[in-house]
Design a protein around this motif. Structure first.
Motif, PDB file in Angstrom:
ATOM      1  N   GLN A 265      26.282  -4.757 -27.489  1.00 65.34           N
ATOM      2  CA  GLN A 265      25.221  -5.764 -27.592  1.00 65.34           C
ATOM      3  C   GLN A 265      24.884  -6.352 -26.228  1.00 65.34           C
ATOM      4  OE1 GLN A 265      26.894  -8.492 -30.441  1.00 65.34           O
ATOM      5  NE2 GLN A 265      26.591  -7.113 -32.169  1.00 65.34           N
ATOM      6  N   SER A 266      25.923  -6.662 -25.448  1.00 66.35           N
ATOM      7  CA  SER A 266      25.697  -7.260 -24.128  1.00 66.35           C
ATOM      8  C   SER A 266      24.961  -6.294 -23.204  1.00 66.35           C
ATOM      9  CB  SER A 266      27.036  -7.662 -23.494  1.00 66.35           C
ATOM     10  OG  SER A 266      27.647  -8.685 -24.231  1.00 66.35           O
ATOM     11  N   ILE A 267      25.373  -5.020 -23.209  1.00 68.56           N
ATOM     12  CA  ILE A 267      24.727  -4.022 -22.355  1.00 68.56           C
ATOM     13  C   ILE A 267      23.261  -3.866 -22.729  1.00 68.56           C
ATOM     14  CG2 ILE A 267      24.639  -1.546 -21.843  1.00 68.56           C
ATOM     15  CD1 ILE A 267      27.744  -1.614 -22.091  1.00 68.56           C
ATOM     16  N   GLU A 268      23.005  -3.789 -24.022  1.00 70.88           N
ATOM     17  CA  GLU A 268      21.617  -3.628 -24.478  1.00 70.88           C
ATOM     18  C   GLU A 268      20.772  -4.828 -24.074  1.00 70.88           C
ATOM     19  OE1 GLU A 268      19.556  -1.761 -28.411  1.00 70.88           O
ATOM     20  OE2 GLU A 268      21.185  -3.183 -28.749  1.00 70.88           O
ATOM     21  N   SER A 269      21.348  -6.016 -24.216  1.00 70.24           N
ATOM     22  CA  SER A 269      20.626  -7.236 -23.851  1.00 70.24           C
ATOM     23  C   SER A 269      20.356  -7.301 -22.350  1.00 70.24           C
ATOM     24  CB  SER A 269      21.446  -8.463 -24.286  1.00 70.24           C
ATOM     25  OG  SER A 269      20.832  -9.651 -23.860  1.00 70.24           O
ATOM     26  N   ILE A 270      21.375  -6.975 -21.545  1.00 67.82           N
ATOM     27  CA  ILE A 270      21.235  -7.041 -20.086  1.00 67.82           C
ATOM     28  C   ILE A 270      20.229  -6.017 -19.579  1.00 67.82           C
ATOM     29  CG2 ILE A 270      22.442  -6.631 -17.892  1.00 67.82           C
ATOM     30  CD1 ILE A 270      24.966  -7.793 -19.285  1.00 67.82           C
ATOM     31  N   THR A 271      20.329  -4.775 -20.060  1.00 69.77           N
ATOM     32  CA  THR A 271      19.426  -3.735 -19.570  1.00 69.77           C
ATOM     33  C   THR A 271      17.987  -3.957 -20.033  1.00 69.77           C
ATOM     34  OG1 THR A 271      20.082  -2.328 -21.444  1.00 69.77           O
ATOM     35  CG2 THR A 271      21.197  -1.962 -19.346  1.00 69.77           C
ATOM     36  N   THR A 272      17.823  -4.675 -21.131  1.00 69.98           N
ATOM     37  CA  THR A 272      16.470  -5.011 -21.598  1.00 69.98           C
ATOM     38  C   THR A 272      15.840  -6.075 -20.712  1.00 69.98           C
ATOM     39  OG1 THR A 272      17.025  -4.471 -23.898  1.00 69.98           O
ATOM     40  CG2 THR A 272      15.117  -5.885 -23.543  1.00 69.98           C
ATOM     41  N   GLU A 273      16.654  -7.076 -20.346  1.00 66.59           N
ATOM     42  CA  GLU A 273      16.120  -8.191 -19.538  1.00 66.59           C
ATOM     43  C   GLU A 273      16.082  -7.870 -18.055  1.00 66.59           C
ATOM     44  OE1 GLU A 273      16.776 -13.033 -19.003  1.00 66.59           O
ATOM     45  OE2 GLU A 273      17.976 -11.884 -20.447  1.00 66.59           O
ATOM     46  N   TYR A 274      17.090  -7.138 -17.573  1.00 71.70           N
ATOM     47  CA  TYR A 274      17.178  -6.815 -16.136  1.00 71.70           C
ATOM     48  C   TYR A 274      17.157  -5.285 -15.987  1.00 71.70           C
ATOM     49  CZ  TYR A 274      18.960 -11.603 -16.258  1.00 71.70           C
ATOM     50  OH  TYR A 274      19.118 -12.947 -16.484  1.00 71.70           O
ATOM     51  N   LYS A 275      15.977  -4.741 -15.949  1.00 68.48           N
ATOM     52  CA  LYS A 275      15.813  -3.288 -16.031  1.00 68.48           C
ATOM     53  C   LYS A 275      16.340  -2.530 -14.815  1.00 68.48           C
ATOM     54  CE  LYS A 275      11.884  -3.631 -19.150  1.00 68.48           C
ATOM     55  NZ  LYS A 275      12.697  -3.330 -20.323  1.00 68.48           N
ATOM     56  N   ASN A 276      16.505  -3.195 -13.682  1.00 60.26           N
ATOM     57  CA  ASN A 276      16.943  -2.497 -12.469  1.00 60.26           C
ATOM     58  C   ASN A 276      18.460  -2.515 -12.260  1.00 60.26           C
ATOM     59  OD1 ASN A 276      14.324  -1.767 -11.702  1.00 60.26           O
ATOM     60  ND2 ASN A 276      13.963  -3.771 -10.774  1.00 60.26           N
ATOM     61  N   ILE A 277      19.179  -3.213 -13.144  1.00 58.22           N
ATOM     62  CA  ILE A 277      20.639  -3.275 -13.012  1.00 58.22           C
ATOM     63  C   ILE A 277      21.263  -1.941 -13.417  1.00 58.22           C
ATOM     64  CG2 ILE A 277      22.744  -4.240 -14.032  1.00 58.22           C
ATOM     65  CD1 ILE A 277      21.563  -6.910 -14.013  1.00 58.22           C
ATOM     66  N   LYS A 278      22.198  -1.484 -12.611  1.00 60.33           N
ATOM     67  CA  LYS A 278      22.971  -0.282 -12.941  1.00 60.33           C
ATOM     68  C   LYS A 278      24.376  -0.734 -13.357  1.00 60.33           C
ATOM     69  CE  LYS A 278      20.485   2.870  -9.837  1.00 60.33           C
ATOM     70  NZ  LYS A 278      19.422   1.956  -9.414  1.00 60.33           N
ATOM     71  N   ILE A 279      24.757  -0.400 -14.583  1.00 57.74           N
ATOM     72  CA  ILE A 279      26.018  -0.893 -15.146  1.00 57.74           C
ATOM     73  C   ILE A 279      27.097   0.179 -15.122  1.00 57.74           C
ATOM     74  CG2 ILE A 279      27.165  -1.806 -17.203  1.00 57.74           C
ATOM     75  CD1 ILE A 279      24.546  -3.086 -18.007  1.00 57.74           C
ATOM     76  N   ILE A 280      28.266  -0.221 -14.602  1.00 54.41           N
ATOM     77  CA  ILE A 280      29.479   0.606 -14.668  1.00 54.41           C
ATOM     78  C   ILE A 280      30.408  -0.036 -15.693  1.00 54.41           C
ATOM     79  CG2 ILE A 280      31.497   1.470 -13.422  1.00 54.41           C
ATOM     80  CD1 ILE A 280      29.908   1.135 -10.815  1.00 54.41           C
TER      81      ILE A 280
END
Length: 215
Positions: A66-81
């Protein structure tokens, strides 16, 4: 320009040590440390990083999704490891579907972390070697199961008939569509049942769905 990095993990002793070690690599402009969702959300709003490291220590797997989906939706340029706890292949695949760009297991070494970062800076994805081995093993097992399940491959004509069966056509309808006799259709139907090792049309449809022959 060097990217900004945020680490979402605990304990503080570990994250501070990792932060100092990473600063020595001179890969990052700044490194932020977050030990709660509140501080993470504030960090993302105040100084959005280019790379975010999220540890499985902090959230249950469902919460992580849920957190990853929320973050990538709001901050599209973030690359998550994601630093995972030896998640299985299906869970890893779902994490990538939710938007992560890299997956590392807890037993990944520091040099592999650096490889991951460099891959992200090149707009590539990265999966640690340990997870790759599990994926290869998983694929091999699936292929073996499939080969055991089907004694011999379906012919082109049998595939045509299989799709008609999945669409609910009767043998008479299929014979009219393909300009062949009902007896020929029935012969093909029996061969399909035998090859797929199923008992009826329901089994054929189930096989077709599981193997993405039909949607």
């Amino acid at each position: 320009m060097k990217p900004r990095l945020t680490i979402f993990d605990e304990p503080m002793l570990y994250t501070e040590g990792l932060s100092k070690l990473l600063m020595q690599s001179k890969l990052f402009n700044t490194i932020g440390i977050c030990n709660s969702l509140e501080t993470l959300n504030k960090n993302l709003k105040d100084q959005t990083p280019e790379i975010l490291v999220m540890s499985s220590n902090m959230l249950m797997l469902t919460e992580l999704y849920q957190s990853i989906e929320s973050i990538t939706t709001e901050y599209k340029n973030i690359k998550i490891i994601v630093l995972g706890s030896c998640y299985d292949v299906i869970d890893i695949r779902k994490l990538f579907n939710k938007g992560i760009k890299s997956y590392l297991d807890k037993n990944s070494r520091y040099d592999e972390f650096l490889k991951s970062v460099n891959a992200l800076l090149l707009n590539e994805i990265y999966i640690c070697d340990y997870a790759k081995e599990r994926m290869i093993h998983f694929i091999s097992n699936e292929q073996e199961k499939r080969s055991q399940h089907i004694k011999e491959p379906l012919t082109r004509r049998e595939m045509e008939i299989l799709k008609f069966i999945c669409d609910g056509f009767s043998s008479k309808n299929i014979s009219e569509k393909l300009f062949i006799s009902i007896n020929t259709v029935e012969t093909h139907r029996k061969k399909i049942l035998l090859k797929l090792n199923v008992r009826n049309s329901v089994g054929i449809v189930k096989y077709a769905l599981e193997n993405h022959i039909i949607d």
